[in-house]
Design a protein around this motif. Structure first.
Motif, mmCIF file in Angstrom:
data_model
loop_
_atom_site.group_PDB
_atom_site.id
_atom_site.type_symbol
_atom_site.label_atom_id
_atom_site.label_comp_id
_atom_site.label_asym_id
_atom_site.label_seq_id
_atom_site.Cartn_x
_atom_site.Cartn_y
_atom_site.Cartn_z
ATOM 1 N N LEU A 74 0.821 -1.221 0.000
ATOM 2 C CA LEU A 74 0.000 0.000 0.000
ATOM 3 C C LEU A 74 0.849 1.263 0.000
ATOM 4 O O LEU A 74 0.406 2.315 -0.469
ATOM 5 N N ASN A 75 2.082 1.161 0.497
ATOM 6 C CA ASN A 75 2.974 2.320 0.495
ATOM 7 C C ASN A 75 3.370 2.752 -0.913
ATOM 8 O O ASN A 75 3.914 3.831 -1.095
ATOM 9 N N GLU A 76 3.080 1.910 -1.893
ATOM 10 C CA GLU A 76 3.395 2.229 -3.292
ATOM 11 C C GLU A 76 2.247 2.961 -3.992
ATOM 12 O O GLU A 76 2.380 3.352 -5.144
ATOM 13 N N LEU A 77 1.130 3.125 -3.300
ATOM 14 C CA LEU A 77 -0.005 3.837 -3.891
ATOM 15 C C LEU A 77 0.211 5.341 -3.832
ATOM 16 O O LEU A 77 0.807 5.856 -2.882
ATOM 17 N N ILE A 78 -0.353 6.045 -4.836
ATOM 18 C CA ILE A 78 -0.347 7.503 -4.747
ATOM 19 C C ILE A 78 -1.306 7.897 -3.619
ATOM 20 O O ILE A 78 -2.216 7.143 -3.267
ATOM 21 N N GLU A 79 -1.068 9.038 -3.044
ATOM 22 C CA GLU A 79 -1.771 9.459 -1.825
ATOM 23 C C GLU A 79 -3.297 9.409 -1.971
ATOM 24 O O GLU A 79 -3.995 8.950 -1.066
ATOM 25 N N GLU A 80 -3.814 9.859 -3.090
ATOM 26 C CA GLU A 80 -5.268 9.899 -3.271
ATOM 27 C C GLU A 80 -5.878 8.499 -3.280
ATOM 28 O O GLU A 80 -6.963 8.283 -2.724
ATOM 29 N N LEU A 81 -5.210 7.541 -3.912
ATOM 30 C CA LEU A 81 -5.719 6.167 -3.931
ATOM 31 C C LEU A 81 -5.590 5.527 -2.555
ATOM 32 O O LEU A 81 -6.483 4.780 -2.122
ATOM 33 N N LEU A 82 -4.514 5.839 -1.850
ATOM 34 C CA LEU A 82 -4.345 5.315 -0.493
ATOM 35 C C LEU A 82 -5.460 5.823 0.416
ATOM 36 O O LEU A 82 -6.020 5.062 1.209
ATOM 37 N N GLU A 83 -5.812 7.067 0.260
ATOM 38 C CA GLU A 83 -6.920 7.626 1.038
ATOM 39 C C GLU A 83 -8.236 6.920 0.699
ATOM 40 O O GLU A 83 -9.064 6.675 1.580
ATOM 41 N N MET A 84 -8.414 6.560 -0.558
ATOM 42 C CA MET A 84 -9.620 5.846 -0.969
ATOM 43 C C MET A 84 -9.662 4.433 -0.369
ATOM 44 O O MET A 84 -10.739 3.924 -0.072
ATOM 45 N N VAL A 85 -8.492 3.819 -0.185
ATOM 46 C CA VAL A 85 -8.436 2.511 0.496
ATOM 47 C C VAL A 85 -8.822 2.709 1.958
ATOM 48 O O VAL A 85 -9.600 1.931 2.524
ATOM 49 N N ASP A 86 -8.292 3.767 2.587
ATOM 50 C CA ASP A 86 -8.611 4.049 3.994
ATOM 51 C C ASP A 86 -10.101 4.279 4.209
ATOM 52 O O ASP A 86 -10.655 3.860 5.218
ATOM 53 N N THR A 87 -10.743 4.955 3.268
ATOM 54 C CA THR A 87 -12.174 5.262 3.414
ATOM 55 C C THR A 87 -13.062 4.176 2.803
ATOM 56 O O THR A 87 -14.272 4.346 2.716
ATOM 57 N N GLU A 88 -12.424 3.086 2.365
ATOM 58 C CA GLU A 88 -13.117 1.923 1.805
ATOM 59 C C GLU A 88 -13.871 2.215 0.515
ATOM 60 O O GLU A 88 -14.786 1.491 0.137
ATOM 61 N N GLN A 89 -13.460 3.272 -0.188
ATOM 62 C CA GLN A 89 -13.976 3.505 -1.534
ATOM 63 C C GLN A 89 -13.337 2.524 -2.504
ATOM 64 O O GLN A 89 -13.905 2.219 -3.551
ATOM 65 N N ILE A 90 -12.156 2.064 -2.151
ATOM 66 C CA ILE A 90 -11.464 1.004 -2.884
ATOM 67 C C ILE A 90 -11.199 -0.103 -1.868
ATOM 68 O O ILE A 90 -10.651 0.166 -0.791
ATOM 69 N N PRO A 91 -11.578 -1.352 -2.175
ATOM 70 C CA PRO A 91 -11.296 -2.449 -1.242
ATOM 71 C C PRO A 91 -9.789 -2.631 -1.037
ATOM 72 O O PRO A 91 -8.990 -2.339 -1.927
ATOM 73 N N PHE A 92 -9.428 -3.107 0.131
ATOM 74 C CA PHE A 92 -8.027 -3.311 0.490
ATOM 75 C C PHE A 92 -7.294 -4.124 -0.575
ATOM 76 O O PHE A 92 -6.230 -3.726 -1.048
ATOM 77 N N THR A 93 -7.843 -5.268 -0.968
ATOM 78 C CA THR A 93 -7.151 -6.141 -1.921
ATOM 79 C C THR A 93 -7.022 -5.482 -3.293
ATOM 80 O O THR A 93 -6.025 -5.698 -3.981
ATOM 81 N N ALA A 94 -8.005 -4.685 -3.680
ATOM 82 C CA ALA A 94 -7.905 -3.950 -4.952
ATOM 83 C C ALA A 94 -6.792 -2.907 -4.850
ATOM 84 O O ALA A 94 -6.032 -2.696 -5.806
ATOM 85 N N GLY A 95 -6.682 -2.258 -3.690
ATOM 86 C CA GLY A 95 -5.605 -1.287 -3.478
ATOM 87 C C GLY A 95 -4.240 -1.942 -3.599
ATOM 88 O O GLY A 95 -3.318 -1.382 -4.204
ATOM 89 N N VAL A 96 -4.123 -3.144 -3.049
ATOM 90 C CA VAL A 96 -2.860 -3.883 -3.152
ATOM 91 C C VAL A 96 -2.561 -4.168 -4.618
ATOM 92 O O VAL A 96 -1.431 -3.964 -5.085
ATOM 93 N N ALA A 97 -3.551 -4.625 -5.378
ATOM 94 C CA ALA A 97 -3.352 -4.925 -6.797
ATOM 95 C C ALA A 97 -2.949 -3.667 -7.578
ATOM 96 O O ALA A 97 -2.025 -3.708 -8.402
ATOM 97 N N ILE A 98 -3.608 -2.560 -7.295
ATOM 98 C CA ILE A 98 -3.301 -1.299 -7.986
ATOM 99 C C ILE A 98 -1.889 -0.827 -7.658
ATOM 100 O O ILE A 98 -1.231 -0.188 -8.480
ATOM 101 N N SER A 99 -1.387 -1.167 -6.488
ATOM 102 C CA SER A 99 -0.058 -0.707 -6.066
ATOM 103 C C SER A 99 1.070 -1.210 -6.967
ATOM 104 O O SER A 99 2.158 -0.653 -6.965
ATOM 105 N N PHE A 100 0.798 -2.258 -7.744
ATOM 106 C CA PHE A 100 1.815 -2.787 -8.650
ATOM 107 C C PHE A 100 1.913 -1.973 -9.938
ATOM 108 O O PHE A 100 2.832 -2.170 -10.723
ATOM 109 N N LEU A 101 0.976 -1.071 -10.155
ATOM 110 C CA LEU A 101 1.010 -0.211 -11.342
ATOM 111 C C LEU A 101 1.961 0.956 -11.116
ATOM 112 O O LEU A 101 2.252 1.330 -9.983
ATOM 113 N N THR A 102 2.399 1.561 -12.208
ATOM 114 C CA THR A 102 3.251 2.746 -12.091
ATOM 115 C C THR A 102 2.426 3.908 -11.532
ATOM 116 O O THR A 102 1.190 3.869 -11.554
ATOM 117 N N LYS A 103 3.114 4.927 -11.067
ATOM 118 C CA LYS A 103 2.422 6.115 -10.534
ATOM 119 C C LYS A 103 1.565 6.758 -11.623
ATOM 120 O O LYS A 103 0.456 7.227 -11.349
#
Length: 189
Positions: free
Chosen positions: A152-181
């Motif tokens: 999750l530390n590889e996510l851009i700040e806005e997407l990380l905030e969306m994981v925190d607020t559950e707008q993006i599920p945790f596992t989806a956030g992990v998957a997105i973290s493998f993408l480039t910024k």
């Protein structure tokens, strides 16, 4: 109001700095509550710690004392602990310190603590222990789950905030973290 009535019940943890002051490692909120309550002194435990040890005390007391942490807070705390453990190499002093902090923070009885597996012994009984394995054992989770949080530390700040607020599920956030910024920014847009 509680601090005003009863004072600070649990000492804060500090370490001396090079300029003769003290750095608070655990207890910032208690100090602020004491200020609001009009107290000029708070009980503290002074520890002689290097930077890695200070990071471990700070993060571990947060885990012990806070019942709910956001995904991003856990991810950052795990990363800080990973870095500290990696810096220590094969020594067990940080692990011993964490065991001490956990025992201090624990609601378990002395018998329960004595019967639980000691983290230093657990590490000593293995030929190779990775930092993430130590963190997983310490936090009663799996090494895979620690790795997911670290991603999750590889996510851009806005997407990380969306994981925190559950707008993006945790596992989806992990998957997105493998993408480039740049790719993450496209997803955000």
């Amino acid at each position: 109001e509680s601090v005003k009535a009863k004072g600070i019940l649990l000492p804060i943890i500090v370490r001396a700095t090079s300029n003769g002051n003290y750095e608070i490692l655990a207890g910032h909120r208690r100090v602020e509550a004491a200020r609001i309550a009009g107290l000029t002194e708070v009980p503290c435990k002074i520890m002689n710690l290097n930077d890695d040890e200070a990071v471990v005390v700070m993060t571990e007391t947060n885990f012990c004392q806070r019942s709910k942490m956001s995904h991003s807070e856990k991810a950052k705390a795990y990363q800080m602990q990973m870095n500290a453990y990696r810096n220590q190499g094969k020594r067990n002093d940080l692990i011993s310190l964490v065991q001490e902090i956990n025992d201090l923070c624990s609601n378990r009885t002395q018998v329960e603590m004595d019967e639980s597996e000691n983290l230093v012994d657990w590490c000593s009984n293995r030929t190779q222990v990775k930092s993430r394995d130590i963190i997983a054992k310490l936090h009663h989770t799996s090494a895979l789950q620690v790795t997911r949080y670290l991603r999750l530390n590889e996510l851009i700040e806005e997407l990380l905030e969306m994981v925190d607020t559950e707008q993006i599920p945790f596992t989806a956030g992990v998957a997105i973290s493998f993408l480039t910024k740049e790719e993450q920014q496209i997803i955000l847009d």
